[in-house]
Design a protein around this motif. Structure first.
Motif, PDB file in Angstrom:
ATOM      1  N   SER A  46      18.043 -34.588 -12.948  1.00 11.20           N
ATOM      2  CA  SER A  46      19.366 -34.305 -13.485  1.00 11.20           C
ATOM      3  C   SER A  46      19.309 -33.008 -14.287  1.00 11.20           C
ATOM      4  O   SER A  46      18.216 -32.496 -14.582  1.00 11.20           O
ATOM      5  N   ALA A  47      20.458 -32.471 -14.663  1.00 18.31           N
ATOM      6  CA  ALA A  47      20.493 -31.244 -15.448  1.00 18.31           C
ATOM      7  C   ALA A  47      19.740 -31.423 -16.765  1.00 18.31           C
ATOM      8  O   ALA A  47      19.005 -30.528 -17.207  1.00 18.31           O
ATOM      9  N   LYS A  48      19.899 -32.565 -17.410  1.00 22.01           N
ATOM     10  CA  LYS A  48      19.211 -32.837 -18.675  1.00 22.01           C
ATOM     11  C   LYS A  48      17.708 -32.920 -18.468  1.00 22.01           C
ATOM     12  O   LYS A  48      16.922 -32.365 -19.255  1.00 22.01           O
ATOM     13  N   GLU A  49      17.285 -33.599 -17.406  1.00 21.49           N
ATOM     14  CA  GLU A  49      15.856 -33.734 -17.116  1.00 21.49           C
ATOM     15  C   GLU A  49      15.238 -32.377 -16.772  1.00 21.49           C
ATOM     16  O   GLU A  49      14.106 -32.087 -17.144  1.00 21.49           O
ATOM     17  N   LEU A  50      15.996 -31.545 -16.073  1.00 17.86           N
ATOM     18  CA  LEU A  50      15.507 -30.216 -15.712  1.00 17.86           C
ATOM     19  C   LEU A  50      15.350 -29.335 -16.946  1.00 17.86           C
ATOM     20  O   LEU A  50      14.360 -28.601 -17.070  1.00 17.86           O
ATOM     21  N   ARG A  51      16.299 -29.419 -17.882  1.00 16.37           N
ATOM     22  CA  ARG A  51      16.167 -28.658 -19.125  1.00 16.37           C
ATOM     23  C   ARG A  51      14.920 -29.071 -19.892  1.00 16.37           C
ATOM     24  O   ARG A  51      14.204 -28.235 -20.447  1.00 16.37           O
ATOM     25  N   SER A  52      14.647 -30.348 -19.903  1.00 15.78           N
ATOM     26  CA  SER A  52      13.452 -30.856 -20.587  1.00 15.78           C
ATOM     27  C   SER A  52      12.185 -30.350 -19.907  1.00 15.78           C
ATOM     28  O   SER A  52      11.220 -29.945 -20.581  1.00 15.78           O
ATOM     29  N   LEU A  53      12.176 -30.351 -18.568  1.00 10.75           N
ATOM     30  CA  LEU A  53      11.017 -29.867 -17.825  1.00 10.75           C
ATOM     31  C   LEU A  53      10.776 -28.386 -18.079  1.00 10.75           C
ATOM     32  O   LEU A  53       9.635 -27.947 -18.264  1.00 10.75           O
ATOM     33  N   ARG A  54      11.857 -27.612 -18.119  1.00  6.80           N
ATOM     34  CA  ARG A  54      11.730 -26.169 -18.305  1.00  6.80           C
ATOM     35  C   ARG A  54      11.127 -25.807 -19.660  1.00  6.80           C
ATOM     36  O   ARG A  54      10.532 -24.736 -19.800  1.00  6.80           O
ATOM     37  N   LYS A  55      11.296 -26.661 -20.660  1.00  6.19           N
ATOM     38  CA  LYS A  55      10.708 -26.388 -21.966  1.00  6.19           C
ATOM     39  C   LYS A  55       9.181 -26.341 -21.887  1.00  6.19           C
ATOM     40  O   LYS A  55       8.535 -25.707 -22.714  1.00  6.19           O
ATOM     41  N   GLY A  56       8.640 -27.015 -20.899  1.00  4.65           N
ATOM     42  CA  GLY A  56       7.189 -27.046 -20.734  1.00  4.65           C
ATOM     43  C   GLY A  56       6.660 -25.967 -19.810  1.00  4.65           C
ATOM     44  O   GLY A  56       5.476 -25.974 -19.452  1.00  4.65           O
ATOM     45  N   ILE A  57       7.546 -25.044 -19.398  1.00  5.34           N
ATOM     46  CA  ILE A  57       7.157 -23.967 -18.490  1.00  5.34           C
ATOM     47  C   ILE A  57       7.517 -22.629 -19.129  1.00  5.34           C
ATOM     48  O   ILE A  57       8.697 -22.322 -19.318  1.00  5.34           O
ATOM     49  N   GLY A  58       6.519 -21.835 -19.479  1.00  6.85           N
ATOM     50  CA  GLY A  58       6.758 -20.494 -20.006  1.00  6.85           C
ATOM     51  C   GLY A  58       6.683 -19.478 -18.882  1.00  6.85           C
ATOM     52  O   GLY A  58       6.060 -19.731 -17.843  1.00  6.85           O
ATOM     53  N   MET A  59       7.307 -18.315 -19.073  1.00  3.26           N
ATOM     54  CA  MET A  59       7.292 -17.296 -18.029  1.00  3.26           C
ATOM     55  C   MET A  59       7.238 -15.907 -18.650  1.00  3.26           C
ATOM     56  O   MET A  59       7.920 -15.633 -19.631  1.00  3.26           O
ATOM     57  N   ILE A  60       6.398 -15.050 -18.082  1.00  5.26           N
ATOM     58  CA  ILE A  60       6.338 -13.651 -18.506  1.00  5.26           C
ATOM     59  C   ILE A  60       6.577 -12.764 -17.284  1.00  5.26           C
ATOM     60  O   ILE A  60       6.305 -13.150 -16.153  1.00  5.26           O
ATOM     61  N   PHE A  61       7.121 -11.555 -17.564  1.00  6.17           N
ATOM     62  CA  PHE A  61       7.653 -10.714 -16.496  1.00  6.17           C
ATOM     63  C   PHE A  61       7.018  -9.330 -16.501  1.00  6.17           C
ATOM     64  O   PHE A  61       6.459  -8.884 -17.503  1.00  6.17           O
ATOM     65  N   GLN A  62       7.173  -8.641 -15.378  1.00  2.00           N
ATOM     66  CA  GLN A  62       6.635  -7.293 -15.228  1.00  2.00           C
ATOM     67  C   GLN A  62       7.262  -6.315 -16.226  1.00  2.00           C
ATOM     68  O   GLN A  62       6.579  -5.496 -16.839  1.00  2.00           O
ATOM     69  N   GLN A  63       8.559  -6.411 -16.427  1.00  2.00           N
ATOM     70  CA  GLN A  63       9.275  -5.471 -17.295  1.00  2.00           C
ATOM     71  C   GLN A  63       9.561  -6.054 -18.681  1.00  2.00           C
ATOM     72  O   GLN A  63      10.454  -5.573 -19.381  1.00  2.00           O
ATOM     73  N   PHE A  64       8.832  -7.105 -19.047  1.00  2.00           N
ATOM     74  CA  PHE A  64       8.813  -7.667 -20.395  1.00  2.00           C
ATOM     75  C   PHE A  64      10.073  -8.451 -20.772  1.00  2.00           C
ATOM     76  O   PHE A  64       9.991  -9.465 -21.450  1.00  2.00           O
ATOM     77  N   ASN A  65      11.279  -7.958 -20.400  1.00  2.00           N
ATOM     78  CA  ASN A  65      12.546  -8.655 -20.672  1.00  2.00           C
ATOM     79  C   ASN A  65      12.751  -8.964 -22.149  1.00  2.00           C
ATOM     80  O   ASN A  65      13.195 -10.062 -22.514  1.00  2.00           O
ATOM     81  N   LEU A  66      12.426  -8.004 -23.012  1.00  2.00           N
ATOM     82  CA  LEU A  66      12.642  -8.182 -24.447  1.00  2.00           C
ATOM     83  C   LEU A  66      14.045  -7.695 -24.829  1.00  2.00           C
ATOM     84  O   LEU A  66      14.626  -6.850 -24.152  1.00  2.00           O
ATOM     85  N   LEU A  67      14.564  -8.234 -25.925  1.00  2.00           N
ATOM     86  CA  LEU A  67      15.852  -7.790 -26.452  1.00  2.00           C
ATOM     87  C   LEU A  67      15.617  -6.590 -27.358  1.00  2.00           C
ATOM     88  O   LEU A  67      15.020  -6.712 -28.430  1.00  2.00           O
ATOM     89  N   GLU A  68      16.073  -5.427 -26.912  1.00  2.00           N
ATOM     90  CA  GLU A  68      15.774  -4.187 -27.623  1.00  2.00           C
ATOM     91  C   GLU A  68      16.408  -4.133 -29.013  1.00  2.00           C
ATOM     92  O   GLU A  68      15.917  -3.440 -29.901  1.00  2.00           O
TER      93      GLU A  68
END
Length: 341
Positions: A73-95
């Motif tokens: 479910s959407a709620k279960e997916l949000r909970s799962l995503r909290k346990g998955i971190g992600m880093i990117f090639q272009q950093f994706n930081l808030l300037e």
């Protein structure tokens, strides 16, 4: 930990259907640093975005910690995503945000108390060696420092999985090594499973223990890095490995071998945990009536294991060469015959 079962993904474009993934099946175990390598367009980024459901498969299933993410479910997916971190090639930081606020953003969105946020952010910035930069802005940092911020942000919610999408592609070689060392530290000290998407074989060689090789949406080869690195089976894996191990015999030497009138066999020998090829060949020359001619030899360190590869021409009778081959196996080394084109 992560399991892909017959995964396919088709995008509809103005030019028609495009198959980004084609029947992909393999498994990533808990504690792995698993590399997925392929050239641009191979489907690597599409695959990694399936793990946290940023992309949905056209067919097939993805299991994360034994949960079919397609059935959540959407709620279960949000909970799962909290346990998955992600880093990117272009950093994706808030300037427009400080380094402190960039790291804190995931905690704030998660409703973490302010006091706990401060303690966690300070802990993470110390871990990535940026404690003195927390009041800086991204524009004041180097590329390597920005990626360290991205890593700290990805670790904020104590994930069990860290996804790295070409995380070192925008960095110079020295900075790449420092980021890879940090990722290895994360895996070893925090026990986080890491998935690395890359087109650089040296990244796989340095820290990954397993690898999947992708080509045009398909996984064409999987295995331990040592296995794939030292004895690639697919054409694409051979091309990647060839950038580091150049064991192609030059044409003039091929012609020289063909002109050899004596009985001979060309063997490709793999040696592990050795820093020299000489003792093995010295023993063979001493024990058997064979002559050995080293055409190529290289030594690489893969996952802390020294792996030597050499091409050796053995000259002698069939009986003596077979004795030498048995001795190679008895020495717990591997070999295979090389057939000239």
């Amino acid at each position: 930990m992560i399991r892909f079962e017959h995964l396919s993904k088709t995008f509809q474009t103005k030019d028609g259907a495009f198959e980004a993934l084609k029947d992909v099946s393999f498994e990533i175990e808990k504690g792995d640093i698993y590399g997925v390598i392929g050239y641009s367009g191979a489907g690597k980024s599409t695959l990694i975005r399936m793990v946290n459901a940023l992309e949905r498969p056209t067919s097939g299933k993805i299991f994360v910690e034994d949960k079919d993410i397609g059935s959540l479910s959407a709620k279960e997916l949000r909970s799962l995503r909290k346990g998955i971190g992600m880093i990117f090639q272009q950093f994706n930081l808030l300037e427009s945000k400080t380094i402190y606020d960039n790291v804190a953003i995931a905690l704030k969105l998660n409703g973490t108390p302010k006091k706990d946020i401060e303690a966690r952010v300070n802990e993470l910035l110390e871990f990535v060696e940026l404690s003195d930069k927390k009041s800086y802005y991204p524009g004041q940092l180097s590329g390597g420092q920005k990626q360290r911020v991205g890593i700290a942000r990805a670790l904020a919610n104590n994930p069990s999985i860290l996804l790295c999408d070409e995380a070192t592609s925008a960095l110079d070689p020295k900075t790449t090594d420092s980021i890879l060392d940090l990722l290895k530290k994360i895996n070893e000290t925090l026990h986080i499973t890491i998935v690395i998407i890359t087109h650089e074989m040296n990244v796989i060689q340095k820290i990954c223990n397993k690898v999947a090789v992708m080509d045009f949406g398909k996984v064409v080869e999987t295995g331990s890095v040592i296995q794939v690195f030292s004895d690639p089976q697919s054409d694409i894996a051979k091309r990647f490995v060839g950038n580091l191990i150049h064991d192609v015999i030059p044409e003039p030497l091929v012609e020289s071998i063909r002109r050899e009138t004596r009985n001979s066999r060309l063997l490709r020998i793999k040696l592990e945990n050795t820093d020299s090829t000489e003792p093995l060949l010295w023993d063979i020359n001493r024990r058997f009536e064979v002559e050995t001619n080293i055409l190529y030899s290289t030594i690489n360190v893969i996952q802390g294991i020294v792996v030597g590869i050499m091409l050796v021409l053995f000259i002698g009778s069939d009986e003596e060469i077979k004795k030498a081959e048995r001795y190679i196996l008895e020495s717990n080394e591997e070999y295979k015959e090389v057939v000239l084109p």
